[in-house]
Design an enzyme around this catalytic site. Sequence first.
Site, short mmCIF file in Angstrom:
data_model
loop_
_atom_site.label_atom_id
_atom_site.label_comp_id
_atom_site.label_asym_id
_atom_site.label_seq_id
_atom_site.Cartn_x
_atom_site.Cartn_y
_atom_site.Cartn_z
N ASN A 1 0.82 -1.22 0.00
CA ASN A 1 0.00 0.00 0.00
C ASN A 1 0.85 1.27 0.00
OD1 ASN A 1 0.66 -0.84 2.57
ND2 ASN A 1 -1.47 -1.05 3.25
N THR B 1 2.25 -8.12 -0.75
CA THR B 1 2.52 -7.83 0.65
C THR B 1 2.17 -9.04 1.49
OG1 THR B 1 1.87 -6.60 2.63
CG2 THR B 1 0.26 -6.67 0.87
N ILE B 2 3.08 -9.42 2.37
CA ILE B 2 2.79 -10.54 3.27
C ILE B 2 1.71 -10.15 4.27
CG2 ILE B 2 5.12 -11.49 3.06
CD1 ILE B 2 5.59 -10.48 5.97
N ASP B 3 1.45 -8.85 4.44
CA ASP B 3 0.45 -8.40 5.42
C ASP B 3 -0.98 -8.66 4.95
OD1 ASP B 3 2.42 -7.50 7.11
OD2 ASP B 3 2.38 -5.45 6.32
N ARG C 1 1.34 -5.08 11.08
CA ARG C 1 1.22 -3.83 11.82
C ARG C 1 -0.23 -3.55 12.23
NH1 ARG C 1 4.87 0.01 11.83
NH2 ARG C 1 5.98 -1.07 10.16
N GLU D 1 2.78 -8.48 15.98
CA GLU D 1 3.70 -7.43 16.45
C GLU D 1 2.98 -6.10 16.64
OE1 GLU D 1 6.66 -6.97 13.36
OE2 GLU D 1 5.22 -6.12 11.95
N LEU E 1 12.45 -14.20 8.61
CA LEU E 1 12.29 -15.52 8.02
C LEU E 1 10.92 -15.66 7.37
CD1 LEU E 1 14.80 -15.87 9.73
CD2 LEU E 1 13.96 -18.09 10.46
N GLN E 2 9.91 -14.98 7.92
CA GLN E 2 8.54 -15.11 7.43
C GLN E 2 8.38 -14.72 5.97
OE1 GLN E 2 5.71 -13.35 10.66
NE2 GLN E 2 7.77 -12.55 11.01
N ARG E 3 9.20 -13.77 5.54
CA ARG E 3 8.98 -13.25 4.19
C ARG E 3 10.07 -13.65 3.22
NH1 ARG E 3 10.05 -6.79 5.48
NH2 ARG E 3 12.26 -6.81 5.06
#
Lengths: 411, 411
Positions: A108, A136-138, A182, A237, A296-298
């Site tokens: 975004n 985006t991983i979000d 976030r 987080e 590591l997640q992304r």
Amino acid sequence: MSKTNILIAQGGGPTAVINESLVGAVLESRGFDNTGSVYGAFHGVSGIVNEDFINLGLESTENLENVAKTPCSALGSTRDKPDQKYCQDIFKVLKAHDIGTFFYIGGNDSSDTLRILAEEAVGADYPLRCIHIPKTIDNDLTVNDHTPGYPSAAKFVASAFAGVNLDNRALQGVYVGVVMGRHAGFLTAAAALGRKYDDDGPHLIYLPERNFSMDTLIRDVKATQDKFGRCVIAVSEGIHDDSGAPIVTKLAKDVEKDAHGNIQLSGTGALADLLCDAIREGTGQKRVRGDTFGYLQRSFMGCVSDVDQMESRAVGVEAARFAHDGAQGVKRDGTVTIQRTGSGDSYAVEYKLSKLEDVAGKTKVMADEFIADSNCDITGAFVDYLKPLLGSGMPEPYRLEAERVGKILDR
Amino acid sequence: MSKTNILIAQGGGPTAVINESLVGAVLESRGFDNTGSVYGAFHGVSGIVNEDFINLGLESTENLENVAKTPCSALGSTRDKPDQKYCQDIFKVLKAHDIGTFFYIGGNDSSDTLRILAEEAVGADYPLRCIHIPKTIDNDLTVNDHTPGYPSAAKFVASAFAGVNLDNRALQGVYVGVVMGRHAGFLTAAAALGRKYDDDGPHLIYLPERNFSMDTLIRDVKATQDKFGRCVIAVSEGIHDDSGAPIVTKLAKDVEKDAHGNIQLSGTGALADLLCDAIREGTGQKRVRGDTFGYLQRSFMGCVSDVDQMESRAVGVEAARFAHDGAQGVKRDGTVTIQRTGSGDSYAVEYKLSKLEDVAGKTKVMADEFIADSNCDITGAFVDYLKPLLGSGMPEPYRLEAERVGKILDR
């Protein structure tokens, strides 16, 4: 027929499949008769102002296919947020290289960068076609059913929790795993897809869509301990108190912000350590362990959703087609979006070109129907939403099932 | 022919392949004519004193094979270290169930538990055969070339660093990854196997085999930044200063110890955060990120070395054979050890029964020939040592290779 020069760049946080989109857009664009040069800018918009381009027309298809399977922005990325002066610098470079189409792969923040750039181009009467390619991983882009990059990160998080649940079952205690996200809890919620048996963790899931309180956490952990003798917790987080203040800022001395004004949440274990200390103190439990899943997640190699891979390639290909179609007629800026057209076993999607301003700078969070009334779990509707995105090859845990042996000794 | 009842248990930290050893020992033992019951004790020695047994003779082979592929001790584990009273309680239970052979799958603490138990059994004139089956992600068992569980954890760490190196290349700065390993740096050193190109990270590797100093770290990071414009660092959780004090204790308020007297190093992000703060302050670099790999290293589903899987199964099978051979003649306690008999493309191993006291409670660390003279890297000899253990399917990153585009604008 006049030829169109094309520029492509990647912005924001990398994903495990972001290069599928790059390669999809490049290969599809190279196939059109009216395509001139295909350039890549290193490190997003900063590479444009620095005129730091690579000639992607010269890459072999074989190497592009290898790069497509490599995690993290192959062109490099940036957190820069262009202002008007920055955009004017960009135009100078685009004009010099006669760029007609600019693809920007990002989230975004990057789509907002593209929106500003597109407006500036109109204002400067410069004929630039701006197409945003989502990642985006979000999973927090509006209009999209889901976002490329999210399913692979979700598969990593679900696999990780399936593993730490087994670890916690072997050596009992309390485990806290902090997951990126976030404002949107989609990635944290993916932890639930690691569950198989009724008593599997994560037993508690805390999302940024709900206010967080330490008192509630302690109460929830005690209840879980009483029920299962152990407790696995997934925490975003981005959890915050009822004033909206991130819990992690209660500890941090200095708060680091990026150019978009976002407080830096990742790259520190502070939140997990803070929660572990509170749980130790509040419950008397000695064995309390916290991990922060971090980068590591992304970026993890070897844990990718094949559905995500395919869709990430497709949004790149579609972007090239939308740009090409636009070139035949009306100029159209926009963002490629994913719409779900079938669910469950009939899972299917289609791709549309949506308006930049409908996505740019906006944030989608989890719908209420995805969050359990307890505020510390997700719903079956969320499982149904995520499951088809994880693709094939999700590892499945098994347990010993035989009967217990009768005790012989009196006690 | 008298039948021998068998008991098996798992102790210490889980690994991704520890259940291969369990299933190997159970299936092989079930095949012998003189095997009576095959029981499993839940949560190691604590499950013995609590008489908490499962009848593994009743498990289907199909389910056992599924459990073998599931990470983390299926029987549960323990950190208990038996004293004499504890051992007497164990004997009571073993006698009551007429157990003749006890297999204990574990690391150096678990092998020490078994050594004590074997001695107590001799003292009590109880005919117990004690066979230790090795496992530990730390790879720190003496006599063994390497230890089951280590190769899979090493594959995870190498894959993780291959990914975070790409992430750090996309968004440049300093990255610190903290890896498990109290005294032995084998797992941290595995980070080097994630490198492919000359400028790939980890650029700095700090092992517990060498003294650590913050001043040296800052100097090394500055030099790496000057050379590559970024810096990826692999650090063992066990790094210590020249007095032997763990660096993490410089920050921690309370030091947690387990029953074996080990200071708790994992389950906290404190060390990574401490190092990141020092690097920020010492170098002026703003983007400094730290991750602690934590429990994912030993439990992650879907990142397992097939060589490790095969060998972990084999040490279980061999333990059953050694116990069975012993039953035919002399009573022999011992620990199954792995000896390398061929290297490189001719990699091969053989399995021996070694003396418990040669492994029990002892710790192997990295040989000097594996550590570079710089003290912040590993040698080619270490790469040659580890490479065959990682097995097939190591993911490989690729880069864009085409020529840069000439700059047009004057600056």
